[in-house]
Design an enzyme around this catalytic site. Structure first.
Site, PDB file in Angstrom:
ATOM      1  N   HIS A  33       0.834  -1.208   0.000  1.00 56.08           N
ATOM      2  CA  HIS A  33       0.000   0.000   0.000  1.00 56.08           C
ATOM      3  C   HIS A  33       0.872   1.262   0.000  1.00 56.08           C
ATOM      4  O   HIS A  33       0.617   2.193  -0.760  1.00 56.08           O
ATOM      5  CB  HIS A  33      -0.901   0.041   1.245  1.00 56.08           C
ATOM      6  CG  HIS A  33      -1.955  -1.022   1.293  1.00 56.08           C
ATOM      7  ND1 HIS A  33      -2.099  -1.878   2.359  1.00 56.08           N
ATOM      8  CD2 HIS A  33      -2.933  -1.365   0.411  1.00 56.08           C
ATOM      9  CE1 HIS A  33      -3.121  -2.695   2.140  1.00 56.08           C
ATOM     10  NE2 HIS A  33      -3.645  -2.413   0.963  1.00 56.08           N
ATOM     11  N   LYS A  77     -17.548  -7.043   6.596  1.00 54.42           N
ATOM     12  CA  LYS A  77     -16.263  -7.707   6.466  1.00 54.42           C
ATOM     13  C   LYS A  77     -15.601  -7.802   7.842  1.00 54.42           C
ATOM     14  O   LYS A  77     -15.448  -6.795   8.526  1.00 54.42           O
ATOM     15  CB  LYS A  77     -15.366  -6.943   5.487  1.00 54.42           C
ATOM     16  CG  LYS A  77     -14.232  -7.779   4.933  1.00 54.42           C
ATOM     17  CD  LYS A  77     -13.520  -7.065   3.789  1.00 54.42           C
ATOM     18  CE  LYS A  77     -12.178  -7.736   3.469  1.00 54.42           C
ATOM     19  NZ  LYS A  77     -11.399  -7.018   2.466  1.00 54.42           N
ATOM     20  N   ARG A 120      -1.640  -5.778  -8.624  1.00 54.30           N
ATOM     21  CA  ARG A 120      -0.578  -6.733  -8.326  1.00 54.30           C
ATOM     22  C   ARG A 120      -0.387  -7.689  -9.481  1.00 54.30           C
ATOM     23  O   ARG A 120       0.500  -7.561 -10.282  1.00 54.30           O
ATOM     24  CB  ARG A 120      -0.889  -7.510  -7.045  1.00 54.30           C
ATOM     25  CG  ARG A 120      -0.612  -6.693  -5.798  1.00 54.30           C
ATOM     26  CD  ARG A 120      -1.294  -7.246  -4.580  1.00 54.30           C
ATOM     27  NE  ARG A 120      -2.733  -7.041  -4.669  1.00 54.30           N
ATOM     28  CZ  ARG A 120      -3.546  -7.108  -3.635  1.00 54.30           C
ATOM     29  NH1 ARG A 120      -3.080  -7.412  -2.451  1.00 54.30           N
ATOM     30  NH2 ARG A 120      -4.835  -6.886  -3.791  1.00 54.30           N
ATOM     31  N   SER A 157      -2.879  -7.723   2.752  1.00 57.95           N
ATOM     32  CA  SER A 157      -3.134  -7.631   4.193  1.00 57.95           C
ATOM     33  C   SER A 157      -3.473  -9.001   4.748  1.00 57.95           C
ATOM     34  O   SER A 157      -3.042  -9.383   5.835  1.00 57.95           O
ATOM     35  CB  SER A 157      -4.299  -6.682   4.463  1.00 57.95           C
ATOM     36  OG  SER A 157      -4.018  -5.400   3.989  1.00 57.95           O
TER      37      SER A 157
HETATM   38  N1  LIG Z   1       1.044  -5.355  -2.450  1.00 62.53           N
HETATM   39  C1  LIG Z   1       0.302  -4.511  -3.138  1.00 62.53           C
HETATM   40  N2  LIG Z   1       0.771  -3.934  -4.243  1.00 62.53           N
HETATM   41  C2  LIG Z   1       0.021  -3.106  -4.978  1.00 62.53           C
HETATM   42  N3  LIG Z   1      -1.232  -2.768  -4.700  1.00 62.53           N
HETATM   43  C3  LIG Z   1      -1.755  -3.305  -3.601  1.00 62.53           C
HETATM   44  C4  LIG Z   1      -1.033  -4.192  -2.762  1.00 62.53           C
HETATM   45  N4  LIG Z   1      -1.840  -4.568  -1.722  1.00 62.53           N
HETATM   46  C5  LIG Z   1      -3.004  -3.945  -1.934  1.00 62.53           C
HETATM   47  N5  LIG Z   1      -2.970  -3.188  -3.043  1.00 62.53           N
HETATM   48  C6  LIG Z   1      -4.036  -2.378  -3.616  1.00 62.53           C
HETATM   49  O1  LIG Z   1      -4.498  -1.478  -2.636  1.00 62.53           O
HETATM   50  C7  LIG Z   1      -5.887  -1.244  -2.782  1.00 62.53           C
HETATM   51  C8  LIG Z   1      -6.600  -1.542  -1.478  1.00 62.53           C
HETATM   52  O2  LIG Z   1      -6.490  -2.899  -1.235  1.00 62.53           O
HETATM   53  P1  LIG Z   1      -6.974  -3.661   0.064  1.00 62.53           P
HETATM   54  O3  LIG Z   1      -7.189  -2.739   1.185  1.00 62.53           O
HETATM   55  O4  LIG Z   1      -8.066  -4.592  -0.334  1.00 62.53           O
HETATM   56  O5  LIG Z   1      -5.637  -4.478   0.366  1.00 62.53           O
HETATM   57  P2  LIG Z   1      -5.377  -6.012   0.343  1.00 62.53           P
HETATM   58  O6  LIG Z   1      -3.941  -6.170   0.706  1.00 62.53           O
HETATM   59  O7  LIG Z   1      -5.833  -6.603  -0.952  1.00 62.53           O
HETATM   60  O8  LIG Z   1      -6.280  -6.501   1.541  1.00 62.53           O
HETATM   61  P3  LIG Z   1      -7.047  -7.910   1.741  1.00 62.53           P
HETATM   62  O9  LIG Z   1      -5.982  -8.954   1.827  1.00 62.53           O
HETATM   63  O10 LIG Z   1      -7.810  -7.694   3.002  1.00 62.53           O
HETATM   64  O11 LIG Z   1      -7.921  -8.068   0.520  1.00 62.53           O
HETATM   65  C9  LIG Z   1      -6.306  -2.119  -3.970  1.00 62.53           C
HETATM   66  O12 LIG Z   1      -6.254  -1.357  -5.137  1.00 62.53           O
HETATM   67  C10 LIG Z   1      -5.247  -3.178  -3.995  1.00 62.53           C
HETATM   68  O13 LIG Z   1      -5.111  -3.731  -5.286  1.00 62.53           O
HETATM   69 MG   LIG Z   2      -7.784  -7.301  -1.439  1.00 64.55          MG
END
Ligand SMILES: Nc1ncnc2c1ncn2[C@@H]1O[C@H](COP(=O)(O)OP(=O)(O)OP(=O)(O)O)[C@@H](O)[C@H]1O
Ligand SMILES: [Mg+2]
Length: 171
Positions: free
Chosen positions: A22, A46, A95, A133
């Site tokens: 993030h 959630k 990703r 996450s």
């Molecule tokens: N490692 C990462 N690299 C690039 N973008 C990311 C990454 N992790 C999350 N994002 C992006 O950040 C935004 C918010 O994602 P979110 O809060 O759902 O995170 P997540 O890591 O996917 O969480 P969860 O595992 O709970 O789904 C989305 O656009 C997601 O694609």
């Molecule tokens: Mg996600």
């Protein structure tokens, strides 16, 4: 151009917790936009590890020295929220191919809901391209090391949630 409008980009997500994937996207966003507003989605359906207040405090603490990053919460339609705060851009991270289908759908729906908002996708550094996450929580709960994958403040908060779990392996 006289008096150019400052571009505000909304970066929405659950951030439960915020990871270095993030923060990588936030930093890339700051190269292109004047301000990035991290918007935590309040979704009572959630199940989460960190409360909304904990997530707000964590992200604020990670960016306390950066005036171009703001943190807020929202519920309801992202398109409505974005217009309300004066944003013209929604930033999302991509990703792998697995993110694409859902993100594509959301971007087109948001465009249909409000034509004034553009969705911009950014790619993280390769080393974060597998990071989520959910994976961080899973690995930490099983006693794995998440150093280098989350900001230091998140690691401290994870330890506080699971006091008997050391970072390193448990014997
Ligand atoms: N490692 C990462 N690299 C690039 N973008 C990311 C990454 N992790 C999350 N994002 C992006 O950040 C935004 C918010 O994602 P979110 O809060 O759902 O995170 P997540 O890591 O996917 O969480 P969860 O595992 O709970 O789904 C989305 O656009 C997601 O694609
Ligand atoms: Mg996600």
């Amino acid at each position: 151009m006289k008096g150019r409008q400052r571009t505000l980009a909304v970066y929405p997500g659950s951030f439960d917790p915020i990871t270095n994937g993030h923060t990588d996207i936030i930093e890339r966003g700051l190269k292109v936009f004047d301000e990035v507003l991290v918007a935590i989605l309040v979704n009572p359906e959630k199940q989460s590890l960190f409360t909304i207040d904990e997530r707000l405090a964590t992200i604020r603490s990670a960016y306390r020295r950066n005036k171009r990053v703001r943190v807020d919460t929202f519920s309801g339609l992202l398109a409505d929220y974005s217009v309300r705060v004066g944003a013209t851009v929604i930033v999302r991270g991509l990703r792998a191919v697995s993110d694409f289908e859902y993100e594509f759908q959301m971007a087109l729906m948001n465009r249909r809901l409000d034509k004034r908002i553009e969705t911009v996708f950014m790619m993280p550094a390769e080393r974060y391209s597998y990071l989520s996450s959910r994976l961080v929580k899973e690995v930490f709960q099983l006693g794995g090391d998440v150093g280098g994958l989350v900001p230091a403040v998140v690691e401290r908060r994870l330890r506080a949630k699971y006091p008997r779990r050391p970072t390193g392996r448990q014997r």
